[in-house]
Enzyme design. Structure first.
Site, mmCIF file in Angstrom:
data_model
loop_
_atom_site.group_PDB
_atom_site.id
_atom_site.type_symbol
_atom_site.label_atom_id
_atom_site.label_comp_id
_atom_site.label_asym_id
_atom_site.label_seq_id
_atom_site.Cartn_x
_atom_site.Cartn_y
_atom_site.Cartn_z
ATOM 1 N N ASP A 67 0.813 -1.215 0.000
ATOM 2 C CA ASP A 67 0.000 0.000 0.000
ATOM 3 C C ASP A 67 0.846 1.264 0.000
ATOM 4 O O ASP A 67 2.066 1.216 0.206
ATOM 5 C CB ASP A 67 -0.968 -0.009 1.199
ATOM 6 C CG ASP A 67 -0.336 -0.535 2.476
ATOM 7 O OD1 ASP A 67 0.908 -0.567 2.541
ATOM 8 O OD2 ASP A 67 -1.062 -0.910 3.391
ATOM 9 N N ASN A 136 -7.948 -3.110 14.126
ATOM 10 C CA ASN A 136 -9.282 -3.511 13.659
ATOM 11 C C ASN A 136 -9.203 -4.680 12.669
ATOM 12 O O ASN A 136 -10.137 -4.924 11.924
ATOM 13 C CB ASN A 136 -10.006 -2.310 13.026
ATOM 14 C CG ASN A 136 -9.249 -1.731 11.826
ATOM 15 O OD1 ASN A 136 -8.273 -2.324 11.372
ATOM 16 N ND2 ASN A 136 -9.699 -0.601 11.311
ATOM 17 N N HIS A 138 -7.373 -4.914 10.019
ATOM 18 C CA HIS A 138 -7.142 -4.627 8.596
ATOM 19 C C HIS A 138 -5.846 -5.273 8.134
ATOM 20 O O HIS A 138 -4.917 -5.473 8.919
ATOM 21 C CB HIS A 138 -7.188 -3.117 8.281
ATOM 22 C CG HIS A 138 -6.046 -2.308 8.798
ATOM 23 N ND1 HIS A 138 -6.199 -1.060 9.363
ATOM 24 C CD2 HIS A 138 -4.709 -2.528 8.815
ATOM 25 C CE1 HIS A 138 -5.031 -0.569 9.688
ATOM 26 N NE2 HIS A 138 -4.109 -1.442 9.376
ATOM 27 N N GLU A 143 -9.770 -2.037 5.107
ATOM 28 C CA GLU A 143 -10.419 -1.734 6.379
ATOM 29 C C GLU A 143 -11.694 -2.579 6.513
ATOM 30 O O GLU A 143 -12.238 -3.046 5.499
ATOM 31 C CB GLU A 143 -10.803 -0.250 6.408
ATOM 32 C CG GLU A 143 -9.611 0.700 6.331
ATOM 33 C CD GLU A 143 -8.924 0.897 7.682
ATOM 34 O OE1 GLU A 143 -8.970 -0.014 8.530
ATOM 35 O OE2 GLU A 143 -8.331 1.964 7.865
HETATM 36 C C1 F6R Z 1 1.286 -1.397 6.135
HETATM 37 C C2 F6R Z 1 0.048 -2.148 6.253
HETATM 38 C C3 F6R Z 1 -0.796 -2.106 7.484
HETATM 39 C C4 F6R Z 1 0.004 -2.410 8.747
HETATM 40 C C5 F6R Z 1 -0.890 -2.336 9.979
HETATM 41 C C6 F6R Z 1 -0.111 -2.553 11.253
HETATM 42 O O1 F6R Z 1 1.870 -1.606 4.872
HETATM 43 O O2 F6R Z 1 -0.299 -2.795 5.320
HETATM 44 O O3 F6R Z 1 -1.822 -3.068 7.346
HETATM 45 O O4 F6R Z 1 0.585 -3.669 8.633
HETATM 46 O O5 F6R Z 1 -1.523 -1.102 10.031
HETATM 47 O O6 F6R Z 1 0.758 -1.485 11.438
HETATM 48 P P1 F6R Z 1 1.879 -1.526 12.578
HETATM 49 O O7 F6R Z 1 2.840 -2.585 12.193
HETATM 50 O O8 F6R Z 1 2.513 -0.148 12.527
HETATM 51 O O9 F6R Z 1 1.168 -1.806 13.852
#
Ligand code: F6R
Length: 249
Positions: A67, A136, A138, A143
């Site tokens: 992403d 959540n 994701h 989301e």
């Molecule tokens: C980032 C991504 C997100 C993160 C998620 C957890 O490329 O795809 O899904 O993996 O938001 O983020 P952290 O590791 O910062 O808790």
């Protein structure tokens, strides 16, 4: 689902890096699906040190990131393009032309999304997809919503995600409200998936991913249906799981 539980973040990062090492050793021209965020940073550090010690060679590897924020220039130190170069690409021998991160700055987002999906397809598909997980549940920036999205698309970030990511920005108003992400469908197509999670804050998301109903309101729950997935967790992220369901490593 295979679930491996490590003592702490450091051990989780080492284990994850070893999985990438095995993949690239067995298939030097592997296609890696990569994630940003705080969770995989330790794994990237391990991979850089493996590269410096001549244990791993990325010269034939292709990468696709999950992403990128929408309308955040790649020169911004919070862009995922910047993050990946700082934490991994600038320190290893992956070829520039083999690095792919969605371009959040283009005018024609739909064209960019299908270009990205086509690139993945033309590269032969993702061999191993690294994932983090949101509070959540994701994955990528898919989301909780009412349907699983197939391909790369533009999303509105949830308020909880904006709040969680505000820690990286000067103020919450600076966090982009939209992002481009690979769809749950594109993630699911990866031959292998490795999901990393650490800290108590992720325990509930992990519980719902492992035991919950498979519903788009819990995006990671779809991973229950994947036939080659490993969860690598620290003890805190695994704290709500039944010990019979995981292996301590
Ligand atoms: C980032 C991504 C997100 C993160 C998620 C957890 O490329 O795809 O899904 O993996 O938001 O983020 P952290 O590791 O910062 O808790």
């Amino acid at each position: 689902m295979r679930i491996l539980v490590c003592k702490n973040y450091e051990e989780m990062s080492k284990k994850a890096a070893q999985m990438i090492l095995s993949q690239v050793t067995l298939k030097p021209n592997s296609v890696l699906g990569l994630a940003t965020g705080s969770t995989p940073m330790g794994m990237y550090k391990e991979l850089v040190s493996m590269y410096k010690n001549k244990v791993i060679d990325f010269s034939e590897v292709t990468t696709f990131n999950l992403d990128e924020y929408y309308q955040l220039p790649i020169t911004n130190d919070q862009s995922y393009h910047y993050f990946m170069h700082e934490n991994l690409f600038n320190h290893i021998n992956v070829k520039k032309e083999n690095i792919h991160v969605p371009n959040g700055m283009v005018k024609d987002i739909e064209a960019e999304c299908s270009r990205y999906d086509n690139f993945i397809k033309e590269s032969g598909g993702i061999d191993i997809q690294v994932l983090g997980i949101g509070h959540n549940a994701h994955i990528g920036f898919n989301e909780p919503t009412i349907n699983f999205e197939r391909g790369t698309h533009l999303v509105d970030l949830k308020e909880s995600t904006i709040e969680a990511n505000a820690r990286f920005f000067d103020k919450i108003e600076d966090v982009p409200r939209k992002a481009i992400t690979m769809g749950t469908g594109s993630i699911f197509k990866a031959r292998k998936i490795m999901l990393l999670a650490c800290g108590e804050g992720k325990a509930e998301a992990i519980y719902n991913t492992v035991y919950g109903k498979v519903i788009p309101e819990v995006p990671a729950s779809i991973l229950q249906f994947h036939n080659d997935i490993v969860l690598i967790l620290d003890e805190e992220a695994a704290s709500k799981l039944n010990p019979e369901d995981y292996k301590i490593v």
